[in-house]
Design a protein around this motif. Structure first.
Motif, PDB file in Angstrom:
ATOM      1  N   LEU A 155     -15.805 -42.899  26.576  1.00 45.31           N
ATOM      2  CA  LEU A 155     -14.959 -43.739  25.736  1.00 45.31           C
ATOM      3  C   LEU A 155     -15.774 -44.747  24.932  1.00 45.31           C
ATOM      4  CD1 LEU A 155     -12.089 -44.486  28.276  1.00 45.31           C
ATOM      5  CD2 LEU A 155     -11.915 -43.074  26.219  1.00 45.31           C
ATOM      6  N   LEU A 156     -17.021 -44.940  25.306  1.00 39.35           N
ATOM      7  CA  LEU A 156     -17.840 -45.959  24.660  1.00 39.35           C
ATOM      8  C   LEU A 156     -18.078 -45.654  23.184  1.00 39.35           C
ATOM      9  CD1 LEU A 156     -19.433 -48.548  25.105  1.00 39.35           C
ATOM     10  CD2 LEU A 156     -21.427 -47.152  25.695  1.00 39.35           C
ATOM     11  N   GLY A 157     -18.381 -44.385  22.861  1.00 40.60           N
ATOM     12  CA  GLY A 157     -18.667 -44.025  21.471  1.00 40.60           C
ATOM     13  C   GLY A 157     -17.498 -44.274  20.535  1.00 40.60           C
ATOM     14  N   PRO A 158     -16.305 -43.712  20.806  1.00 41.52           N
ATOM     15  CA  PRO A 158     -15.154 -43.987  19.935  1.00 41.52           C
ATOM     16  C   PRO A 158     -14.797 -45.466  19.866  1.00 41.52           C
ATOM     17  CG  PRO A 158     -14.728 -42.064  21.292  1.00 41.52           C
ATOM     18  CD  PRO A 158     -16.004 -42.673  21.791  1.00 41.52           C
ATOM     19  N   ALA A 159     -14.965 -46.193  20.971  1.00 46.00           N
ATOM     20  CA  ALA A 159     -14.653 -47.626  20.952  1.00 46.00           C
ATOM     21  C   ALA A 159     -15.600 -48.367  20.009  1.00 46.00           C
ATOM     22  CB  ALA A 159     -14.747 -48.198  22.365  1.00 46.00           C
ATOM     23  N   ILE A 160     -16.881 -48.022  20.035  1.00 45.22           N
ATOM     24  CA  ILE A 160     -17.845 -48.643  19.120  1.00 45.22           C
ATOM     25  C   ILE A 160     -17.511 -48.289  17.676  1.00 45.22           C
ATOM     26  CG2 ILE A 160     -20.265 -48.645  18.398  1.00 45.22           C
ATOM     27  CD1 ILE A 160     -21.049 -48.353  21.321  1.00 45.22           C
ATOM     28  N   LEU A 180     -11.515 -34.561  21.033  1.00 45.55           N
ATOM     29  CA  LEU A 180     -11.755 -35.633  20.060  1.00 45.55           C
ATOM     30  C   LEU A 180     -11.917 -35.068  18.658  1.00 45.55           C
ATOM     31  CD1 LEU A 180     -12.421 -38.543  19.216  1.00 45.55           C
ATOM     32  CD2 LEU A 180     -14.791 -38.119  19.945  1.00 45.55           C
ATOM     33  N   ALA A 181     -12.693 -33.995  18.534  1.00 47.27           N
ATOM     34  CA  ALA A 181     -12.893 -33.370  17.225  1.00 47.27           C
ATOM     35  C   ALA A 181     -11.569 -32.856  16.657  1.00 47.27           C
ATOM     36  CB  ALA A 181     -13.907 -32.231  17.347  1.00 47.27           C
ATOM     37  N   VAL A 182     -10.752 -32.251  17.511  1.00 41.50           N
ATOM     38  CA  VAL A 182      -9.443 -31.748  17.057  1.00 41.50           C
ATOM     39  C   VAL A 182      -8.588 -32.898  16.548  1.00 41.50           C
ATOM     40  CG1 VAL A 182      -7.271 -30.730  17.853  1.00 41.50           C
ATOM     41  CG2 VAL A 182      -9.457 -29.685  18.492  1.00 41.50           C
ATOM     42  N   ALA A 183      -8.572 -34.016  17.267  1.00 43.92           N
ATOM     43  CA  ALA A 183      -7.768 -35.166  16.851  1.00 43.92           C
ATOM     44  C   ALA A 183      -8.183 -35.661  15.474  1.00 43.92           C
ATOM     45  CB  ALA A 183      -7.888 -36.281  17.892  1.00 43.92           C
ATOM     46  N   ILE A 184      -9.491 -35.810  15.247  1.00 45.46           N
ATOM     47  CA  ILE A 184      -9.974 -36.350  13.966  1.00 45.46           C
ATOM     48  C   ILE A 184      -9.731 -35.363  12.826  1.00 45.46           C
ATOM     49  CG2 ILE A 184     -12.022 -37.081  12.704  1.00 45.46           C
ATOM     50  CD1 ILE A 184     -13.112 -38.183  15.334  1.00 45.46           C
ATOM     51  N   VAL A 185     -10.048 -34.089  13.038  1.00 43.89           N
ATOM     52  CA  VAL A 185      -9.931 -33.094  11.970  1.00 43.89           C
ATOM     53  C   VAL A 185      -8.479 -32.879  11.561  1.00 43.89           C
ATOM     54  CG1 VAL A 185     -10.266 -30.664  11.408  1.00 43.89           C
ATOM     55  CG2 VAL A 185     -12.094 -31.929  12.547  1.00 43.89           C
ATOM     56  N   HIS A 222      -3.788 -33.671  23.069  1.00 47.97           N
ATOM     57  CA  HIS A 222      -3.311 -34.086  24.396  1.00 47.97           C
ATOM     58  C   HIS A 222      -3.459 -32.959  25.417  1.00 47.97           C
ATOM     59  CE1 HIS A 222      -0.677 -35.993  27.405  1.00 47.97           C
ATOM     60  NE2 HIS A 222      -0.163 -34.788  27.562  1.00 47.97           N
ATOM     61  N   TYR A 223      -2.957 -31.782  25.072  1.00 45.71           N
ATOM     62  CA  TYR A 223      -2.971 -30.698  26.045  1.00 45.71           C
ATOM     63  C   TYR A 223      -4.351 -30.056  26.179  1.00 45.71           C
ATOM     64  CZ  TYR A 223       1.998 -31.383  26.405  1.00 45.71           C
ATOM     65  OH  TYR A 223       3.236 -31.950  26.633  1.00 45.71           O
ATOM     66  N   LEU A 224      -5.189 -30.184  25.142  1.00 45.57           N
ATOM     67  CA  LEU A 224      -6.575 -29.753  25.290  1.00 45.57           C
ATOM     68  C   LEU A 224      -7.313 -30.692  26.227  1.00 45.57           C
ATOM     69  CD1 LEU A 224      -8.671 -27.677  24.384  1.00 45.57           C
ATOM     70  CD2 LEU A 224      -9.217 -29.178  22.449  1.00 45.57           C
ATOM     71  N   GLY A 225      -7.011 -31.985  26.116  1.00 45.14           N
ATOM     72  CA  GLY A 225      -7.586 -32.941  27.057  1.00 45.14           C
ATOM     73  C   GLY A 225      -7.114 -32.688  28.474  1.00 45.14           C
ATOM     74  N   LEU A 251     -14.754 -29.591  26.707  1.00 47.79           N
ATOM     75  CA  LEU A 251     -13.363 -29.622  26.264  1.00 47.79           C
ATOM     76  C   LEU A 251     -12.920 -31.039  25.894  1.00 47.79           C
ATOM     77  CD1 LEU A 251     -11.595 -27.142  28.732  1.00 47.79           C
ATOM     78  CD2 LEU A 251     -12.083 -26.798  26.299  1.00 47.79           C
ATOM     79  N   THR A 252     -13.439 -32.024  26.600  1.00 46.71           N
ATOM     80  CA  THR A 252     -13.086 -33.409  26.293  1.00 46.71           C
ATOM     81  C   THR A 252     -13.582 -33.806  24.914  1.00 46.71           C
ATOM     82  OG1 THR A 252     -13.194 -33.956  28.648  1.00 46.71           O
ATOM     83  CG2 THR A 252     -13.251 -35.779  27.097  1.00 46.71           C
ATOM     84  N   VAL A 253     -14.828 -33.460  24.599  1.00 48.06           N
ATOM     85  CA  VAL A 253     -15.376 -33.760  23.270  1.00 48.06           C
ATOM     86  C   VAL A 253     -14.648 -32.945  22.196  1.00 48.06           C
ATOM     87  CG1 VAL A 253     -17.442 -33.665  21.826  1.00 48.06           C
ATOM     88  CG2 VAL A 253     -17.615 -34.414  24.204  1.00 48.06           C
TER      89      VAL A 253
END
Length: 298
Positions: free
Chosen positions: A221-226, A88-93, A127-130, A83-85
């Motif tokens: 958080l490392l991947g999105p930060a990079i 992220l996909a929902v935010a970008i799309v 937010h609420y999915l997270g 659900l956390t990943v």
């Protein structure tokens, strides 16, 4: 039993870090969108996609950095990785949908309103999915009025960000817009978190017994930060974005002033003056005191 909810376990560290990540993602996203407006030769889909991914990663990273400081004293907290990943996909799309609507359809009131609603709902869904990915020994409840307020803030923030992306083109003005966007997005997060209450099923030991959420969230958080770092490198080394709109326009005007077309006009005028001079010499009298008239000097 009602749990003791604390969203600031590390004091101001997590809110400030979350705000900075939201500003970074917003700044990179706005500059990428501006890049498509400064030159018709830009690869628009690529820059819009990079802008959407930057904004989406910035919002997602902001959320989970802030969540590192969230605790319920009476129970441990874990996160569902899937659900956390997905959040992220929902935010970008969803941010990408709004960005492409405005990037290709223009900044009309209708387009901005439609894209702002879609993007704002996407930010709220992220937010609420997270929050749905959060696992604890209890049940999370939300105050409906505050949840509705957080969604409204998300929509307003998204609309303002899209308007800024297609209206503000200078570097400093884009930077100021990203700072305001960071305030709005972070404010939406903490407004939504203020709606949270937790009913704990049973006490599971002392405060923070067992694993800390940092061991789960920090690696994720490392991947999105990079990615944001790499996007920043792309933006920094793009000459058009470094110059800004005003300097680019001046450079274009200077190039147009010294273009081959302008040079050909001067060459044609020189050729015409040479021909006129030869005609005058052919018709000149034999008087040695007679001088060939010269045209105006350029």
């Amino acid at each position: 039993m009602e749990g003791t909810v604390d969203g600031f376990r590390y004091g101001a560290v997590t809110p400030v870090a979350a705000y900075l990540m939201a500003c970074l993602g917003g700044a990179l996203g706005l500059r990428c969108i501006v890049r498509t407006l400064l030159s018709d030769q830009s690869w628009k889909p690529g820059w819009l996609a990079l802008g959407a991914a930057s904004i989406g990663c910035g919002i997602w990273t902001m959320h989970f950095i802030a969540m590192i400081g969230f605790q319920v004293v009476e129970t441990r907290i874990r996160y569902d990785v899937g659900l956390t990943v997905l959040s992220l996909a929902v935010a970008i799309v969803v941010v990408g949908i709004g960005v492409f609507i405005v990037g290709y359809g223009g900044a009309s009131t209708r387009n901005l309103s439609f894209a702002g609603v879609i993007t704002g709902l996407g930010v709220a869904a992220m937010h609420y999915l997270g929050m749905a990915a959060l696992h604890l020994n209890g049940t999370i409840h939300y105050a409906p009025a505050i949840v509705a307020l957080s969604v409204v803030i998300a929509i307003v923030a998204a609309t303002a960000a899209l308007w800024a992306a297609v209206t503000i083109r200078g570097f400093l003005t884009s930077l100021g817009a990203s700072l305001i966007m960071g305030v709005a997005v972070t404010g939406m997060h903490y407004t939504g978190m203020s709606a949270v209450s937790v009913h704990v099923h049973g006490r599971t030991g002392g405060p923070w017994a067992g694993d800390s959420p940092t061991s789960l969230l920090l690696p994720m958080l490392l991947g999105p930060a990079i990615f944001l770092l790499l996007a920043g490198v792309v933006v920094m080394f793009d000459p058009l974005l470094v110059l800004g709109d005003g300097d680019w326009n001046r450079a274009s005007a200077s190039a147009a002033h010294t273009s081959p077309q302008s040079d050909s006009l001067f060459e044609n005028q020189d050729r015409q003056e040479v021909q006129e001079h030869r005609v005058v010499q052919a018709r000149a009298p034999q008087d040695p005191n007679w001088a060939v008239p010269r045209g105006p000097r350029r």
